[in-house]
Design a protein around this motif. Structure first.
Motif, PDB file in Angstrom:
ATOM      1  N   PHE A  87      71.519  -4.964 -31.717  1.00 12.58           N
ATOM      2  CA  PHE A  87      70.132  -4.883 -31.216  1.00 12.58           C
ATOM      3  C   PHE A  87      70.105  -3.452 -31.221  1.00 12.58           C
ATOM      4  O   PHE A  87      70.455  -2.503 -30.431  1.00 12.58           O
ATOM      5  N   HIS A  88      69.056  -2.760 -32.100  1.00 11.37           N
ATOM      6  CA  HIS A  88      68.948  -1.268 -32.359  1.00 11.37           C
ATOM      7  C   HIS A  88      67.580  -0.887 -31.542  1.00 11.37           C
ATOM      8  O   HIS A  88      66.685  -1.382 -32.004  1.00 11.37           O
ATOM      9  N   LEU A  89      67.557  -0.575 -30.237  1.00  9.89           N
ATOM     10  CA  LEU A  89      66.642   0.139 -29.668  1.00  9.89           C
ATOM     11  C   LEU A  89      66.363   1.474 -29.356  1.00  9.89           C
ATOM     12  O   LEU A  89      65.690   2.129 -28.998  1.00  9.89           O
ATOM     13  N   ALA A  90      67.532   2.270 -29.880  1.00 10.39           N
ATOM     14  CA  ALA A  90      67.514   3.799 -29.713  1.00 10.39           C
ATOM     15  C   ALA A  90      66.539   4.413 -30.675  1.00 10.39           C
ATOM     16  O   ALA A  90      66.171   4.109 -31.549  1.00 10.39           O
ATOM     17  N   ALA A  91      65.758   5.272 -29.772  1.00 10.52           N
ATOM     18  CA  ALA A  91      64.630   5.952 -30.469  1.00 10.52           C
ATOM     19  C   ALA A  91      64.144   7.101 -29.659  1.00 10.52           C
ATOM     20  O   ALA A  91      64.682   7.437 -28.760  1.00 10.52           O
ATOM     21  N   GLN A  92      63.322   7.868 -30.380  1.00  7.91           N
ATOM     22  CA  GLN A  92      62.420   8.862 -29.557  1.00  7.91           C
ATOM     23  C   GLN A  92      61.052   8.080 -29.339  1.00  7.91           C
ATOM     24  O   GLN A  92      60.454   8.033 -30.265  1.00  7.91           O
ATOM     25  N   PRO A  93      60.932   7.643 -28.100  1.00 11.44           N
ATOM     26  CA  PRO A  93      59.899   6.673 -27.876  1.00 11.44           C
ATOM     27  C   PRO A  93      58.554   7.202 -27.524  1.00 11.44           C
ATOM     28  O   PRO A  93      57.707   6.428 -26.918  1.00 11.44           O
ATOM     29  N   LEU A  94      58.266   8.567 -27.729  1.00 13.51           N
ATOM     30  CA  LEU A  94      56.888   9.106 -26.861  1.00 13.51           C
ATOM     31  C   LEU A  94      56.152   9.553 -27.782  1.00 13.51           C
ATOM     32  O   LEU A  94      56.480  10.474 -28.788  1.00 13.51           O
ATOM     33  N   VAL A  95      54.928   9.293 -27.630  1.00 11.02           N
ATOM     34  CA  VAL A  95      53.721   9.905 -28.415  1.00 11.02           C
ATOM     35  C   VAL A  95      53.788  11.394 -28.509  1.00 11.02           C
ATOM     36  O   VAL A  95      53.668  12.255 -29.392  1.00 11.02           O
ATOM     37  N   ARG A  96      53.352  11.819 -27.117  1.00  7.54           N
ATOM     38  CA  ARG A  96      53.207  13.176 -27.166  1.00  7.54           C
ATOM     39  C   ARG A  96      54.363  13.992 -27.360  1.00  7.54           C
ATOM     40  O   ARG A  96      54.083  15.169 -27.981  1.00  7.54           O
ATOM     41  N   TYR A  99      54.233  14.754 -31.132  1.00 11.69           N
ATOM     42  CA  TYR A  99      53.310  16.057 -31.370  1.00 11.69           C
ATOM     43  C   TYR A  99      54.206  17.236 -31.258  1.00 11.69           C
ATOM     44  O   TYR A  99      54.181  18.232 -32.055  1.00 11.69           O
ATOM     45  N   GLU A 100      55.031  17.277 -30.383  1.00 15.04           N
ATOM     46  CA  GLU A 100      55.688  18.708 -30.011  1.00 15.04           C
ATOM     47  C   GLU A 100      57.007  18.658 -30.995  1.00 15.04           C
ATOM     48  O   GLU A 100      57.307  19.968 -31.145  1.00 15.04           O
ATOM     49  N   ASN A 101      57.391  17.791 -31.172  1.00 15.15           N
ATOM     50  CA  ASN A 101      58.803  17.802 -32.019  1.00 15.15           C
ATOM     51  C   ASN A 101      59.004  16.612 -33.049  1.00 15.15           C
ATOM     52  O   ASN A 101      59.700  15.566 -32.875  1.00 15.15           O
ATOM     53  N   PRO A 102      58.315  16.776 -34.111  1.00 11.36           N
ATOM     54  CA  PRO A 102      58.079  15.946 -35.003  1.00 11.36           C
ATOM     55  C   PRO A 102      59.194  15.616 -35.882  1.00 11.36           C
ATOM     56  O   PRO A 102      59.602  14.448 -36.159  1.00 11.36           O
ATOM     57  N   VAL A 103      59.874  16.737 -36.125  1.00  9.48           N
ATOM     58  CA  VAL A 103      61.226  16.361 -36.928  1.00  9.48           C
ATOM     59  C   VAL A 103      62.218  15.824 -36.173  1.00  9.48           C
ATOM     60  O   VAL A 103      62.830  15.014 -36.913  1.00  9.48           O
ATOM     61  N   LEU A 104      62.354  15.948 -35.008  1.00  9.02           N
ATOM     62  CA  LEU A 104      63.479  15.217 -34.134  1.00  9.02           C
ATOM     63  C   LEU A 104      62.926  13.761 -34.164  1.00  9.02           C
ATOM     64  O   LEU A 104      63.821  12.834 -34.352  1.00  9.02           O
ATOM     65  N   THR A 105      61.739  13.410 -34.199  1.00  8.33           N
ATOM     66  CA  THR A 105      61.086  12.063 -33.931  1.00  8.33           C
ATOM     67  C   THR A 105      61.403  11.326 -35.198  1.00  8.33           C
ATOM     68  O   THR A 105      61.642  10.202 -35.383  1.00  8.33           O
ATOM     69  N   PHE A 106      61.181  12.087 -36.451  1.00  7.58           N
ATOM     70  CA  PHE A 106      61.452  11.402 -37.807  1.00  7.58           C
ATOM     71  C   PHE A 106      63.010  11.262 -37.924  1.00  7.58           C
ATOM     72  O   PHE A 106      63.520  10.145 -38.559  1.00  7.58           O
ATOM     73  N   GLU A 107      63.838  12.164 -37.584  1.00 11.74           N
ATOM     74  CA  GLU A 107      65.184  12.007 -37.823  1.00 11.74           C
ATOM     75  C   GLU A 107      65.716  11.007 -36.905  1.00 11.74           C
ATOM     76  O   GLU A 107      66.815  10.317 -37.381  1.00 11.74           O
ATOM     77  N   THR A 108      65.411  10.853 -35.798  1.00 10.67           N
ATOM     78  CA  THR A 108      65.800   9.815 -34.724  1.00 10.67           C
ATOM     79  C   THR A 108      65.373   8.380 -35.197  1.00 10.67           C
ATOM     80  O   THR A 108      66.138   7.451 -35.428  1.00 10.67           O
TER      81      THR A 108
END
Length: 368
Positions: A87-96, A99-108
């Motif tokens: 079950f894969h739940l690990a994520a950057q889960p926050l919208v705000r 916006y502050e760190n889009p690269v981290l969000t896409f990488e994760t």
């Protein structure tokens, strides 16, 4: 408890990514109660306080700290554990934060999902993979009706776009590698806004509201008129577990994308949510803190759960008031019993049992 979900999880080796988070923690605790041998793979808990520490979850499973962006480590852990299901739940889960760190969000959210699927592809023991994405993976057109699994993917903000991309990664791996002859089944699941005890994530309305009420401060509400499909945390988890059980028993029949959410006509505004929280807590006030210059948030979002209802027999158990009552009871116990993980662990187990009893009374198939 081990007899539900047709006893599929009893004795199974299950890997859960994101187990130090809110939904991941509840899922792991339920899996342990179902008799599974659980390995959790995640970064350290993202907040303080947090559910993982509050209920002493580390003592219930194999706890491995790691980053899903590290393919070699993911492959090593999976190779050593040899899970039956993931079950894969690990994520950057926050919208705000997106916006502050889009690269981290896409990488994760995108590369991390690809890493897990690549490791799953190479792991001989693993047969079922369920990727948990988000209701925000859809191209949101602010429709009044619910989005279906066949509707276009998209995303206005980096978080939503990353979840849409993660869905495309799942689809590409499924079509390229996981055919009927491969012995592997893959699904993605999309859930509405989840409430429940143990969530302290930044910029989420329930933990923000509870924290403000406890401090005697007014609850600042950024978007009071926004409509969301609120549901209790165990609702989508019951759907994930039931889907996983059926995928284990029925080769490829249940692969694909699935929505898990409340009936479309039960969506509520943020204002309604906050006012019901305050009413059930017995004190508190809120103020409109909306700012037209703030980042974009979709004014309306609904999911259609009809596919899960028709093909899985799944539906939500608690209504809006019941979901918030269980949530308020958990936080009230936490602030009264802080520092006593055993009591909070028992409370979580009790809330799972109460939820199952209610579901059994409504004739849900995963309890038969």
């Amino acid at each position: 408890m081990q007899e539900i979900f047709q006893t599929v999880y009893k004795g199974k080796k299950v890997m859960v990514t994101g187990h130090t988070g809110f939904k991941g923690g509840w899922l792991c605790l339920w899996l342990v109660q179902l008799g599974a041998e659980v390995l959790g793979y995640s970064l350290p808990p993202p907040t303080e306080p947090n559910l993982f520490t509050a209920i002493g979850l580390e003592g219930c499973l194999r706890h491995v700290e790691g980053d899903i962006r590290d393919l070699k480590q993911v492959e090593m852990v999976m190779d050593r554990f040899q899970p039956d299901m993931i079950f894969h739940l690990a994520a950057q889960p926050l919208v705000r934060l997106s916006y502050e760190n889009p690269v981290l969000t896409f990488e994760t959210n995108v590369q991390g999902t690809a890493n897990l699927l690549e490791a799953f592809r190479k792991c001989d023991s693993a047969q079922v993979f369920i990727a948990v994405t988000s209701d925000k993976c859809y191209e949101n057109r602010n429709w009044v009706w619910g989005y279906r699994e066949c509707d276009p993917l998209g995303g206005h903000d980096p978080y939503s776009a990353s979840k849409g991309c993660a869905e495309l990664v799942v689809q590409a791996y499924t079509r390229s590698y996981f055919t009927k002859d491969a012995g592997k089944r893959v699904a993605s699941v999309r859930a509405g806004n989840v409430v429940g005890g143990g969530d302290w994530a930044r910029d989420r309305i329930v933990p923000d509201a509870i924290t403000a009420i406890v401090k005697g401060e007014k609850v600042r509400v950024r978007n009071p008129r926004a409509v969301r499909p609120w549901q209790y945390v165990l609702e989508p988890l019951s759907g994930y577990l039931w889907l996983g059980a059926l995928m284990w028993q029925n080769f490829q029949s249940f692969s694909g994308a699935w929505n898990f959410g409340p009936p479309m006509d039960s969506a509520k505004t943020v204002k309604q949510l906050v006012e019901e929280l305050i009413r059930q807590w017995g004190s508190g006030e809120w103020i409109d803190a909306s700012n037209p210059e703030d980042f974009y948030e979709a004014p309306c979002l609904r999911l259609s759960p009809e596919k899960a209802r028709e093909l899985l027999g799944w539906r939500t158990v608690y209504d809006f008031q019941q979901a918030l009552a269980a949530t308020v009871n958990w936080y009230r116990a936490f602030y009264a019993q802080a520092g006593t993980p055993g009591l909070l662990h028992d409370l979580c187990c009790l809330q799972i049992a109460e939820y199952c009893t209610e579901a059994q009374g409504k004739g849900l198939p995963w309890l038969s």
